[in-house]
Scaffold this motif. Structure first.
Motif, PDB file in Angstrom:
ATOM      1  N   GLY A  67       0.810  -1.214   0.000  1.00 32.55           N
ATOM      2  CA  GLY A  67       0.000   0.000   0.000  1.00 32.55           C
ATOM      3  C   GLY A  67       0.843   1.262   0.000  1.00 32.55           C
ATOM      4  N   GLU A  68       1.881   1.281   0.836  1.00 33.29           N
ATOM      5  CA  GLU A  68       2.771   2.446   0.874  1.00 33.29           C
ATOM      6  C   GLU A  68       3.478   2.634  -0.462  1.00 33.29           C
ATOM      7  OE1 GLU A  68       6.437   4.303   3.507  1.00 33.29           O
ATOM      8  OE2 GLU A  68       5.999   2.155   3.684  1.00 33.29           O
ATOM      9  N   ALA A  69       3.961   1.550  -1.039  1.00 33.70           N
ATOM     10  CA  ALA A  69       4.653   1.645  -2.325  1.00 33.70           C
ATOM     11  C   ALA A  69       3.704   2.132  -3.424  1.00 33.70           C
ATOM     12  CB  ALA A  69       5.256   0.286  -2.699  1.00 33.70           C
ATOM     13  N   MET A  70       2.468   1.654  -3.407  1.00 30.92           N
ATOM     14  CA  MET A  70       1.496   2.102  -4.405  1.00 30.92           C
ATOM     15  C   MET A  70       1.201   3.589  -4.245  1.00 30.92           C
ATOM     16  SD  MET A  70      -1.111  -1.180  -4.333  1.00 30.92           S
ATOM     17  CE  MET A  70      -2.431  -0.353  -5.220  1.00 30.92           C
ATOM     18  N   LYS A  71       1.007   4.029  -3.007  1.00 33.70           N
ATOM     19  CA  LYS A  71       0.684   5.442  -2.765  1.00 33.70           C
ATOM     20  C   LYS A  71       1.827   6.338  -3.212  1.00 33.70           C
ATOM     21  CE  LYS A  71      -0.948   8.679   0.726  1.00 33.70           C
ATOM     22  NZ  LYS A  71      -1.250   8.912   2.133  1.00 33.70           N
ATOM     23  N   GLY A  75       0.915   7.622  -6.887  1.00 35.58           N
ATOM     24  CA  GLY A  75       0.272   8.872  -6.517  1.00 35.58           C
ATOM     25  C   GLY A  75      -1.157   8.666  -6.066  1.00 35.58           C
ATOM     26  N   GLY A  76      -1.388   8.857  -4.803  1.00 36.15           N
ATOM     27  CA  GLY A  76      -2.726   8.694  -4.262  1.00 36.15           C
ATOM     28  C   GLY A  76      -2.899   9.540  -3.026  1.00 36.15           C
ATOM     29  N   ASP A  77      -4.137   9.674  -2.589  1.00 37.05           N
ATOM     30  CA  ASP A  77      -4.452  10.457  -1.405  1.00 37.05           C
ATOM     31  C   ASP A  77      -4.683   9.586  -0.175  1.00 37.05           C
ATOM     32  OD1 ASP A  77      -4.544  13.091  -2.700  1.00 37.05           O
ATOM     33  OD2 ASP A  77      -6.234  12.210  -3.799  1.00 37.05           O
ATOM     34  N   LYS A  78      -5.066   8.329  -0.370  1.00 40.56           N
ATOM     35  CA  LYS A  78      -5.412   7.445   0.743  1.00 40.56           C
ATOM     36  C   LYS A  78      -5.267   6.012   0.287  1.00 40.56           C
ATOM     37  CE  LYS A  78      -7.423   6.542   4.776  1.00 40.56           C
ATOM     38  NZ  LYS A  78      -6.520   5.589   5.389  1.00 40.56           N
ATOM     39  N   VAL A  79      -4.849   5.148   1.190  1.00 45.19           N
ATOM     40  CA  VAL A  79      -4.810   3.713   0.922  1.00 45.19           C
ATOM     41  C   VAL A  79      -5.831   3.043   1.833  1.00 45.19           C
ATOM     42  CG1 VAL A  79      -3.416   1.612   0.981  1.00 45.19           C
ATOM     43  CG2 VAL A  79      -2.373   3.766   0.257  1.00 45.19           C
ATOM     44  N   ASN A  80      -6.749   2.304   1.241  1.00 42.59           N
ATOM     45  CA  ASN A  80      -7.721   1.527   2.011  1.00 42.59           C
ATOM     46  C   ASN A  80      -7.247   0.084   2.044  1.00 42.59           C
ATOM     47  OD1 ASN A  80     -10.655   3.186   0.610  1.00 42.59           O
ATOM     48  ND2 ASN A  80      -9.285   3.859   2.204  1.00 42.59           N
ATOM     49  N   ILE A  81      -7.135  -0.478   3.252  1.00 41.46           N
ATOM     50  CA  ILE A  81      -6.755  -1.876   3.435  1.00 41.46           C
ATOM     51  C   ILE A  81      -7.874  -2.529   4.233  1.00 41.46           C
ATOM     52  CG2 ILE A  81      -5.086  -3.480   4.442  1.00 41.46           C
ATOM     53  CD1 ILE A  81      -2.942  -1.313   4.077  1.00 41.46           C
ATOM     54  N   ALA A  82      -8.442  -3.620   3.674  1.00 45.22           N
ATOM     55  CA  ALA A  82      -9.584  -4.244   4.331  1.00 45.22           C
ATOM     56  C   ALA A  82      -9.654  -5.736   4.024  1.00 45.22           C
ATOM     57  CB  ALA A  82     -10.879  -3.581   3.866  1.00 45.22           C
ATOM     58  N   ILE A  96      -6.368  -0.827  -1.730  1.00 46.45           N
ATOM     59  CA  ILE A  96      -6.949   0.027  -2.765  1.00 46.45           C
ATOM     60  C   ILE A  96      -6.376   1.430  -2.639  1.00 46.45           C
ATOM     61  CG2 ILE A  96      -9.091   0.865  -3.804  1.00 46.45           C
ATOM     62  CD1 ILE A  96     -10.511  -1.344  -2.038  1.00 46.45           C
ATOM     63  N   LEU A  97      -5.792   1.915  -3.705  1.00 48.09           N
ATOM     64  CA  LEU A  97      -5.279   3.283  -3.740  1.00 48.09           C
ATOM     65  C   LEU A  97      -6.425   4.205  -4.140  1.00 48.09           C
ATOM     66  CD1 LEU A  97      -2.786   5.116  -3.528  1.00 48.09           C
ATOM     67  CD2 LEU A  97      -2.447   4.757  -5.976  1.00 48.09           C
ATOM     68  N   ARG A  98      -6.739   5.150  -3.270  1.00 47.05           N
ATOM     69  CA  ARG A  98      -7.833   6.074  -3.533  1.00 47.05           C
ATOM     70  C   ARG A  98      -7.281   7.465  -3.824  1.00 47.05           C
ATOM     71  NH1 ARG A  98     -12.929   4.641  -1.829  1.00 47.05           N
ATOM     72  NH2 ARG A  98     -13.419   6.230  -3.374  1.00 47.05           N
ATOM     73  N   ARG A  99      -7.996   8.157  -4.681  1.00 44.53           N
ATOM     74  CA  ARG A  99      -7.663   9.542  -5.034  1.00 44.53           C
ATOM     75  C   ARG A  99      -8.918  10.390  -4.876  1.00 44.53           C
ATOM     76  NH1 ARG A  99      -5.029   6.610  -9.798  1.00 44.53           N
ATOM     77  NH2 ARG A  99      -2.824   6.560  -9.236  1.00 44.53           N
ATOM     78  N   HIS A 100      -8.720  11.631  -4.471  1.00 43.26           N
ATOM     79  CA  HIS A 100      -9.870  12.533  -4.343  1.00 43.26           C
ATOM     80  C   HIS A 100     -10.633  12.645  -5.660  1.00 43.26           C
ATOM     81  CE1 HIS A 100      -7.510  14.398  -0.858  1.00 43.26           C
ATOM     82  NE2 HIS A 100      -8.485  13.688  -0.339  1.00 43.26           N
ATOM     83  N   SER A 101      -9.962  12.398  -6.769  1.00 36.41           N
ATOM     84  CA  SER A 101     -10.588  12.522  -8.083  1.00 36.41           C
ATOM     85  C   SER A 101     -11.149  11.204  -8.613  1.00 36.41           C
ATOM     86  CB  SER A 101      -9.550  13.052  -9.086  1.00 36.41           C
ATOM     87  OG  SER A 101      -8.460  12.136  -9.181  1.00 36.41           O
ATOM     88  N   ASP A 102     -11.096  10.114  -7.811  1.00 39.28           N
ATOM     89  CA  ASP A 102     -11.557   8.832  -8.361  1.00 39.28           C
ATOM     90  C   ASP A 102     -13.080   8.782  -8.482  1.00 39.28           C
ATOM     91  OD1 ASP A 102     -12.717   7.552  -6.009  1.00 39.28           O
ATOM     92  OD2 ASP A 102     -10.745   6.840  -5.408  1.00 39.28           O
ATOM     93  N   ALA A 103     -13.561   7.748  -9.121  1.00 34.95           N
ATOM     94  CA  ALA A 103     -14.968   7.646  -9.523  1.00 34.95           C
ATOM     95  C   ALA A 103     -15.965   7.693  -8.373  1.00 34.95           C
ATOM     96  CB  ALA A 103     -15.174   6.360 -10.323  1.00 34.95           C
ATOM     97  N   THR A 104     -15.569   7.296  -7.176  1.00 35.23           N
ATOM     98  CA  THR A 104     -16.548   7.227  -6.084  1.00 35.23           C
ATOM     99  C   THR A 104     -16.110   7.942  -4.813  1.00 35.23           C
ATOM    100  OG1 THR A 104     -15.658   5.099  -5.366  1.00 35.23           O
ATOM    101  CG2 THR A 104     -17.485   5.045  -6.923  1.00 35.23           C
ATOM    102  N   TRP A 105     -15.003   8.683  -4.857  1.00 39.25           N
ATOM    103  CA  TRP A 105     -14.502   9.372  -3.666  1.00 39.25           C
ATOM    104  C   TRP A 105     -15.586  10.259  -3.082  1.00 39.25           C
ATOM    105  CZ3 TRP A 105     -10.175   9.012  -0.761  1.00 39.25           C
ATOM    106  CH2 TRP A 105      -9.973  10.019   0.198  1.00 39.25           C
ATOM    107  N   PRO A 106     -15.785  10.293  -1.796  1.00 42.24           N
ATOM    108  CA  PRO A 106     -15.117   9.564  -0.726  1.00 42.24           C
ATOM    109  C   PRO A 106     -15.854   8.276  -0.334  1.00 42.24           C
ATOM    110  CG  PRO A 106     -16.459  11.253   0.266  1.00 42.24           C
ATOM    111  CD  PRO A 106     -16.654  11.348  -1.242  1.00 42.24           C
ATOM    112  N   ALA A 107     -16.852   7.885  -1.107  1.00 40.48           N
ATOM    113  CA  ALA A 107     -17.640   6.690  -0.777  1.00 40.48           C
ATOM    114  C   ALA A 107     -16.804   5.425  -0.964  1.00 40.48           C
ATOM    115  CB  ALA A 107     -18.873   6.641  -1.670  1.00 40.48           C
ATOM    116  N   PRO A 108     -17.259   4.315  -0.404  1.00 48.35           N
ATOM    117  CA  PRO A 108     -16.558   3.046  -0.607  1.00 48.35           C
ATOM    118  C   PRO A 108     -16.579   2.636  -2.083  1.00 48.35           C
ATOM    119  CG  PRO A 108     -18.246   2.841   1.108  1.00 48.35           C
ATOM    120  CD  PRO A 108     -18.417   4.180   0.469  1.00 48.35           C
ATOM    121  N   VAL A 109     -15.643   1.784  -2.455  1.00 48.26           N
ATOM    122  CA  VAL A 109     -15.592   1.301  -3.837  1.00 48.26           C
ATOM    123  C   VAL A 109     -16.679   0.269  -4.103  1.00 48.26           C
ATOM    124  CG1 VAL A 109     -13.139   1.787  -4.111  1.00 48.26           C
ATOM    125  CG2 VAL A 109     -13.854  -0.470  -3.307  1.00 48.26           C
ATOM    126  N   TRP A 110     -17.136  -0.422  -3.054  1.00 45.31           N
ATOM    127  CA  TRP A 110     -18.140  -1.464  -3.214  1.00 45.31           C
ATOM    128  C   TRP A 110     -19.522  -0.871  -3.391  1.00 45.31           C
ATOM    129  CZ3 TRP A 110     -14.178  -1.837   0.376  1.00 45.31           C
ATOM    130  CH2 TRP A 110     -13.267  -2.855   0.141  1.00 45.31           C
TER     131      TRP A 110
END
Length: 139
Positions: A67-71, A75-82, A96-110
């Motif tokens: 996760g750290e290496a991916m971020k 380039g990402g704003d947050k790493v979700n590990i679950a 999951i590498l999350r970005r403020h600009s991603d398709a569902t930010w800040p909601a969950p990906v699921w």
């Protein structure tokens, strides 16, 4: 690791990347997010507490270092590990590498939108980047 077989749903939804000391690394086939799944290579394990303490620590090392290496590298704003496992019973950890600009930010990906499968070029590029990151891990 004995009796390891990947759950058919994970096989259908992911692309194989590599093996770490404990886990198989899979790329979720959803181009909206850099999203990998770690699956400890044991048969019939569904909960983290079913792993030995050493393997629990190893799984956490693999997830957090990746996760750290991916971020850092992607380039990402947050790493979700679950580790949820409500749909797929086999123990697996989402990184999951999350970005403020991603398709569902800040909601969950699921449950938000539909997955967008990688095209061959996008898949090859991210796979190459992930392999380089994995080679640099100290797990």
């Amino acid at each position: 690791m004995n009796n390891f077989e990947l759950d058919e749903r994970l096989t259908a939804d992911t692309l194989p990347i590599a093996d770490l000391p404990l886990s198989r690394v899979l790329l979720m086939n959803d181009a909206r997010y850099p999203w990998v799944i770690l699956v400890p290579r044991y048969g019939a394990i569904s909960e983290v507490f079913e792993l030995s303490l050493d393997d629990q620590q190893q799984l956490w090392r693999e997830a957090t270092q990746l996760g750290e290496a991916m971020k850092t590298s992607l380039g990402g704003d947050k790493v979700n590990i679950a580790a949820l496992g409500n749909v797929v019973n086999q123990l697996h950890v989402h990184v999951i590498l999350r970005r403020h600009s991603d398709a569902t930010w800040p909601a969950p990906v699921w449950g938000n939108g539909s997955p967008e499968p990688y095209d061959l070029d996008g898949q090859a590029q991210l796979r190459h980047q992930l392999l380089a990151l994995i080679d640099g891990l100290d797990v």
